[in-house]
Design a protein around this motif. Sequence first.
Motif, PDB file in Angstrom:
ATOM      1  N   ARG A 145      28.891  13.686 -18.450  1.00 19.81           N
ATOM      2  CA  ARG A 145      29.028  13.594 -19.811  1.00 19.81           C
ATOM      3  C   ARG A 145      30.393  14.271 -20.232  1.00 19.81           C
ATOM      4  NH1 ARG A 145      28.384  14.555 -25.512  1.00 19.81           N
ATOM      5  NH2 ARG A 145      26.937  12.772 -26.448  1.00 19.81           N
ATOM      6  N   ALA A 195      33.749  12.935 -22.019  1.00 18.99           N
ATOM      7  CA  ALA A 195      34.499  13.466 -23.019  1.00 18.99           C
ATOM      8  C   ALA A 195      35.923  13.999 -22.628  1.00 18.99           C
ATOM      9  CB  ALA A 195      33.598  14.682 -23.484  1.00 18.99           C
ATOM     10  N   ASP A 207      38.995  12.744 -24.815  1.00 13.55           N
ATOM     11  CA  ASP A 207      39.961  13.718 -25.464  1.00 13.55           C
ATOM     12  C   ASP A 207      41.335  13.505 -24.859  1.00 13.55           C
ATOM     13  OD1 ASP A 207      37.866  14.794 -26.903  1.00 13.55           O
ATOM     14  OD2 ASP A 207      37.329  16.454 -25.569  1.00 13.55           O
ATOM     15  N   SER A 220      36.142  14.508 -34.123  1.00 12.71           N
ATOM     16  CA  SER A 220      35.360  14.898 -33.064  1.00 12.71           C
ATOM     17  C   SER A 220      33.996  14.195 -33.524  1.00 12.71           C
ATOM     18  CB  SER A 220      35.131  16.520 -32.838  1.00 12.71           C
ATOM     19  OG  SER A 220      34.688  17.093 -34.076  1.00 12.71           O
ATOM     20  N   GLU A 261      32.105  11.903 -30.538  1.00 15.50           N
ATOM     21  CA  GLU A 261      30.698  12.203 -30.067  1.00 15.50           C
ATOM     22  C   GLU A 261      29.931  10.950 -30.186  1.00 15.50           C
ATOM     23  OE1 GLU A 261      28.478  14.464 -28.602  1.00 15.50           O
ATOM     24  OE2 GLU A 261      30.302  15.349 -28.146  1.00 15.50           O
ATOM     25  N   ILE A 317      30.771   8.485 -27.329  1.00 17.72           N
ATOM     26  CA  ILE A 317      30.158   9.078 -26.388  1.00 17.72           C
ATOM     27  C   ILE A 317      28.621   8.446 -26.287  1.00 17.72           C
ATOM     28  CG2 ILE A 317      29.379  11.139 -24.969  1.00 17.72           C
ATOM     29  CD1 ILE A 317      32.013  12.429 -25.790  1.00 17.72           C
TER      30      ILE A 317
END
Length: 156
Positions: A63, A67, A71, A81, A85, A88
């Motif tokens: 994960r 991420a 990013d 953010s 999230e 994801i």
Amino acid sequence: MKCPFCGAAETTVADTRISDDGDIVRRRRRCLKCDKRFTTHERAELRMPQVIKKNGSRVEFDREKLAASLDLALRKRPVSSQAVEAAISRIEEKLLALGEREVASDKLGEMVMRELKKLDKVAYVRFASVYRNFEDVDEFSKVIREVSRSAQPLGR
């Protein structure tokens, strides 16, 4: 549940609470031997599929690596953010919904590209250029035209 203080196997549950999102159960426990209290957290354990890389090797789904890729693509872009999230989480949900033990890195990459396309077109092009290993400007132009067409309002 074994007591973390004295190691006794006999404990009782004094209080149980479910987290706001319903994913975690928090239990306050009391040891019957030493009478000390401690908290445990319970959550469903879901096994993510392994990722089959292009060279055929297999790695655990990471994960944090996902991420970091998002990013990097979204660097200096106006995306919250929370939105990252959520993207994801959607990717993880799709991977789990596949019900497979393994997933090709290509399939994972396509999932990432779909999420980036929704989040930010510039980040999508950045990621696509690395992921698809663009060799020349024509490949960039093709993806930019594709994004431009999808961004135009209906009726044009």
